[in-house]
Design an enzyme around this catalytic site. Structure first.
Site, PDB file in Angstrom:
ATOM      1  N   ARG A 230      -0.555  -2.733  -6.622  1.00  0.00           N
ATOM      2  CA  ARG A 230      -0.780  -3.796  -5.627  1.00  0.00           C
ATOM      3  C   ARG A 230      -1.749  -4.841  -6.180  1.00  0.00           C
ATOM      4  O   ARG A 230      -1.529  -6.043  -6.037  1.00  0.00           O
ATOM      5  CB  ARG A 230      -1.313  -3.159  -4.342  1.00  0.00           C
TER       6      ARG A 230
ATOM      7  N   ARG B 166       0.854  -1.176   0.000  1.00  0.00           N
ATOM      8  CA  ARG B 166       0.000   0.000   0.000  1.00  0.00           C
ATOM      9  C   ARG B 166       0.899   1.237   0.000  1.00  0.00           C
ATOM     10  O   ARG B 166       2.051   1.182   0.447  1.00  0.00           O
ATOM     11  CB  ARG B 166      -0.901   0.028   1.239  1.00  0.00           C
TER      12      ARG B 166
ATOM     13  N   LYS C 128      -2.105  -1.960   7.832  1.00  0.00           N
ATOM     14  CA  LYS C 128      -3.534  -1.803   8.065  1.00  0.00           C
ATOM     15  C   LYS C 128      -4.028  -2.876   9.028  1.00  0.00           C
ATOM     16  O   LYS C 128      -3.701  -4.048   8.889  1.00  0.00           O
ATOM     17  CB  LYS C 128      -4.283  -1.913   6.734  1.00  0.00           C
TER      18      LYS C 128
ATOM     19  N   TYR D 106      -9.426 -11.449  -6.704  1.00  0.00           N
ATOM     20  CA  TYR D 106      -8.471 -11.534  -7.818  1.00  0.00           C
ATOM     21  C   TYR D 106      -8.736 -12.730  -8.727  1.00  0.00           C
ATOM     22  O   TYR D 106      -8.260 -12.752  -9.858  1.00  0.00           O
ATOM     23  CB  TYR D 106      -7.038 -11.553  -7.271  1.00  0.00           C
TER      24      TYR D 106
ATOM     25  N   HIS E 262      -4.148  -9.565   4.141  1.00  0.00           N
ATOM     26  CA  HIS E 262      -5.595  -9.639   4.277  1.00  0.00           C
ATOM     27  C   HIS E 262      -5.970 -10.528   5.462  1.00  0.00           C
ATOM     28  O   HIS E 262      -5.318 -11.531   5.721  1.00  0.00           O
ATOM     29  CB  HIS E 262      -6.232 -10.216   3.011  1.00  0.00           C
TER      30      HIS E 262
END
Length: 376
Positions: free
Chosen positions: A327, A235, A260, A359, A350
């Protein structure tokens, strides 16, 4: 076995005074025991009984209905969602703004709570911006007098102005933060309906397009910035916060601290990227952060966008390309190369494979085995 009836406690603000709401399905025993509670009133707006807020009254509710009903306090008591972020809380932009005379500013208590909860600086800017738009929509109303209907009317205006669902949710979050966290009324706007989440597929570049973008950056520093965004699936905020010590050339890994969700993780370091980084280091000699501005401060997020936009323009790519597109492309290309979805999830940081599964909808190998009926 008979189950006890359920009473859900709710935070209410009536006539600018905090109340304890009692929400339950009609029950004669619960109704009868209400007489043991002080100053019980009925709210036609919230469709529930309520009593004045106090610790004694809260204790009395539990005592009165012990063994008679189960008291659900999940919506009443505050949850601590504080985040242990590594970045320094910065609100200088808030202090130095030039605003119109009649502009209603976000209360200082709002900023204090954001700092106490360790919200990221980008989130702080978003919350303040959204909340100030909201309170300035009701210039003739004190913010503590605004009710659920006012919030709904405001959201209708946003919908009519074609704001996206994600922005609508940000507005709701910023409003709820004030009434629930700053004023201490958890779940204050529990009846506000959130828009359905949108499921948009990410924009993905081909490997050839990524190579063209990297080749279009003549500056070694710029090439390293874009190269790391892609080759490690970073990110933009993660890249900005990288330190020199986060590059592990022996293990060929990059450490991402406090990403994150306050999660640390490792991602891949490509050999070609390591070669470029060594060349970059010899020329620019960063001291603390891997990428620094002219005054050795943390590199600007806006500058990264400008670097990428310039490269995309040079090579003539018409797609809407952002740093996050690199990304997305990283993850998609790994999937197309046969990398297990679980490993991609770990590299991206994630929480669930459900997030990473998007994806599979854009990876070419999902469709390669399907024969087009036109070619049959």
């Amino acid at each position: 076995m008979n189950r006890l009836p359920n009473i859900t406690l709710k935070n209410l603000l009536i006539d600018n005074r905090k109340k304890i709401g009692l929400q339950y399905f009609s029950n004669k025993v619960i109704d009868a025991l209400l007489n043991n509670l002080p100053n019980v009133s009925w709210s036609s707006l919230y469709h529930m009984h309520y009593i004045p807020y106090s610790k004694d009254n809260l204790d009395l509710i539990f005592k009165t209905y012990k063994g008679v009903a189960w008291i659900n306090g999940n919506y009443f008591f505050k949850k601590d969602n504080s985040k242990a972020l590594n970045e320094e809380f910065d609100v200088e932009w808030f202090r130095n703004r030039q605003l119109p005379i009649d502009y209603k500013q976000c209360p200082e208590a709002y900023l204090d709570k954001l700092e106490l909860k360790r919200y990221a600086n980008n989130t702080v800017k978003t919350y303040v911006s959204c909340f100030e738009k909201f309170i300035n929509h009701y210039k003739d109303k004190h913010i503590d007098e605004i009710n659920e209907n006012d919030v709904r009317d405001y959201l209708k205006v946003l919908v009519q102005n074609k704001w996206s669902n994600s922005y609508l949710n940000q507005f709701i979050n910023s409003i709820k933060f004030y009434y629930e966290i700053v004023l201490g009324l958890p779940n204050r706007f529990y009846d506000i309906e959130r828009p359905r989440s949108e499921r948009k597929l990410p924009v993905v570049l081909s490997k050839e397009e990524v190579r063209e973008i990297l080749d279009a950056t003549n500056n070694i520093k710029h090439r390293c910035i874009l190269g790391l965004l892609y080759s490690a699936g970073l990110r933009r905020s993660e890249l900005i916060n990288l330190k020199l010590t986060d590059i592990d050339s022996k293990r060929m890994l990059i450490k991402i601290d406090g990403a994150k969700g306050n999660k640390d993780r490792y991602s891949l370091l490509a050999q070609s990227m390591l070669d470029d980084l060594r060349e970059y280091y010899k020329k620019f000699r960063p001291t603390k952060y891997l990428f620094e501005g002219q005054k050795k401060e943390k590199y600007s997020a806006t500058s990264i966008v400008k670097i990428l936009s310039s490269a995309v323009y040079k090579v003539g790519i018409k797609k809407h390309v952002t740093p996050h597109t690199l990304r997305h492309s990283f993850a998609t290309h790994l999937l197309e190369n046969g990398t297990d979805l679980r490993y991609i999830q770990i590299l991206l940081g994630h929480n669930s494979t459900k997030t990473t599964e998007i994806y599979t909808h854009v990876a070419t190998n999902t469709f390669n085995s399907i024969k087009n009926p036109l070619d049959l």
